[in-house]
Design a protein around this motif. Structure first.
Motif, mmCIF file in Angstrom:
data_model
loop_
_atom_site.group_PDB
_atom_site.id
_atom_site.type_symbol
_atom_site.label_atom_id
_atom_site.label_comp_id
_atom_site.label_asym_id
_atom_site.label_seq_id
_atom_site.Cartn_x
_atom_site.Cartn_y
_atom_site.Cartn_z
ATOM 1 N N ALA A 7 -135.547 -22.845 8.347
ATOM 2 C CA ALA A 7 -135.472 -22.708 6.879
ATOM 3 C C ALA A 7 -136.168 -21.411 6.444
ATOM 4 O O ALA A 7 -135.648 -20.659 5.608
ATOM 5 N N LEU A 44 -137.306 -23.854 -1.556
ATOM 6 C CA LEU A 44 -136.835 -24.776 -0.520
ATOM 7 C C LEU A 44 -136.955 -26.205 -1.038
ATOM 8 O O LEU A 44 -138.022 -26.606 -1.516
ATOM 9 N N LEU A 98 -132.344 -23.116 -0.775
ATOM 10 C CA LEU A 98 -131.969 -23.756 0.490
ATOM 11 C C LEU A 98 -132.399 -25.222 0.469
ATOM 12 O O LEU A 98 -133.507 -25.536 0.025
ATOM 13 N N LEU A 114 -129.271 -26.902 5.453
ATOM 14 C CA LEU A 114 -129.681 -27.199 6.831
ATOM 15 C C LEU A 114 -129.931 -28.702 6.911
ATOM 16 O O LEU A 114 -130.363 -29.301 5.930
ATOM 17 N N LEU A 121 -133.183 -28.440 2.925
ATOM 18 C CA LEU A 121 -133.401 -28.936 4.281
ATOM 19 C C LEU A 121 -133.300 -30.458 4.186
ATOM 20 O O LEU A 121 -134.189 -31.130 3.670
#
Ligand SMILES: NC(=O)c1ccc[n+]([C@@H]2O[C@H](COP(=O)([O-])OP(=O)(O)OC[C@H]3O[C@@H](n4cnc5c(N)ncnc54)[C@H](OP(=O)(O)O)[C@@H]3O)[C@@H](O)[C@H]2O)c1
Length: 356
Positions: free
Chosen positions: A313, A3, A68, A95, A70
């Motif tokens: 997330a 992340l 991912l 996101l 964020l």
């Protein structure tokens, strides 16, 4: 699964990063200022990558290494485009915590590309719009033929510098509603009404909340108005801003207002985040007079933002990501918000007639 939190040293990014350090998943922290980022990364003992969004090579490399992103650096009208583009090219889920209508619409316009890339694009995983989106979806379940949706929010406590600056950036642009399926501009503070967040009738004023974009994608309800309970005097200021619109839209005035807002707003302190509450009220109506009304209460808005952003997330990283443009309730369902500690939903449809 990795992340990347971009904008990690901003007010909200910091809350998200700290929560990730305590509860996981362990993130890589990122942002454009190497010094501020390094200080935070050392404090939280987390890895970090400093790069500006204009540095295409560094952006591409960092995003390619993550599963991912964020994105917490706003105003998103200025930051979403390069990050979404990098995610689409790298095959990395995206996101963010935007509440800006135009950003939702831009991200939605990338749906086909995201589906093709096998990437999920889910903007708005903060207070704006997770609770409101879930309430909208709940009301749609109760009134499947609804044609009209009204949502109102009440955040007790201060705004952060970034939220105030984002509002200042848009101050000269009036408000917006969705009418017959289309986003339609209205004057600032165009409409007021009374709603009951659970503490008696409260006046709320129409504002361009993100659900004007997202609730339509989630529910298909074609007419949407969003409201907020505002601090004393704010409604008059908004009405005055109608006449100063052209001036407020000029670059120097906008920059000045943004800087002033950023300096004057500190965001709620730890005690306020701990004890504060946030409230959402919603009503869906059919053309024939059927109606469903419900409300939510939950933790203070920034505290809830950190939880919903990181929780979303985590879910996505654990295999629950879809592909394409997604809204929180559109993908996770109306009850998603109830997964977060301290959130309660009350259905008022059966309540005594006359209570709003
Ligand atoms: N939807 C919601 O519920 C919700 C909740 C909270 C916040 N927000 C939104 O999130 C955004 C951030 O809020 P905040 O309170 O954290 O604000 P903040 O404290 O001002 O932090 C903003 C962060 O974004 C970075 N940033 C701004 N412009 C950038 C750019 N062009 N390139 C790279 N980084 C940039 C800043 O870095 P520098 O310091 O280097 O400029 C900083 O790290 C705002 O737009 C706010 O409206 C939404």
């Amino acid at each position: 699964m990795s992340l990347l939190i971009y904008g990690a040293y901003g007010y909200t990014g910091r809350l998200v990063a700290r929560r990730a350090a305590e509860h996981g998943p362990e993130p890589i922290l990122a942002g454009r200022d190497a010094q501020k980022l390094g200080t935070l990364a050392r404090e939280l003992e987390l890895p970090h990558r400093a790069f500006a969004l204009e540095d295409g090579t560094a952006l591409r490399e960092a995003v390619s290494e993550a599963d991912l992103v964020l994105h917490c650096a706003g105003p998103f009208a200025r930051t979403a485009h390069p990050m979404v583009e990098a995610c689409l090219r790298a095959g990395t889920h995206y996101l963010d915590i935007t509440g800006e209508i135009e950003v939702f619409e831009y991200v939605a316009s990338q749906d086909a590309r995201a589906t093709e890339a096998g990437v999920m694009l889910m903007p708005g995983v903060g207070f704006d719009v997770v609770p409101t989106d879930c309430l909208a979806a709940y009301l749609k379940e109760k009134q499947p033929d609804a044609q009209y949706l009204e949502l109102a929010v009440f955040m007790k406590g201060n705004l952060s510098g970034g939220t105030a600056a984002t509002a200042a950036m848009n101050a000269g642009r009036g408000s917006a509603i969705r009418k017959s399926g289309r986003i339609t501009h209205t004057p600032a503070a165009w409409r007021t009404r009374q709603v009951d967040f659970g503490r008696g009738a409260t006046k709320v004023v129409s504002i361009p909340w993100g659900d004007v974009a997202t609730a339509w994608h989630t529910t298909g309800i074609p007419n949407i108005i969003t409201y907020a309970k505002l601090p004393r005097g704010a409604e008059h200021l908004m009405k005055a801003a109608r006449y100063a619109g052209p001036l407020l839209r000029t670059r120097p005035v906008r920059r000045f207002l943004e800087a002033f807002a950023r300096e004057s707003a500190e965001g709620p302190d730890a005690a306020m985040r701990e004890t504060g509450r946030s409230f959402v009220w919603g009503r869906a109506r059919t053309a024939g007079g059927g109606a469903a009304t419900a409300r939510l209460s939950g933790p203070e808005a920034y505290a809830l933002t950190a939880r919903t952003a990181l929780g979303t997330a985590e879910r996505a990283l654990n295999g629950s990501a879809a592909t394409g443009f997604q809204t929180p309730a559109g993908h996770f369902g109306a009850d998603y918000i109830l997964d977060f500690e301290g959130v309660r939903r009350e259905d008022l449809s059966q309540a005594k007639r006359g209570s709003s």
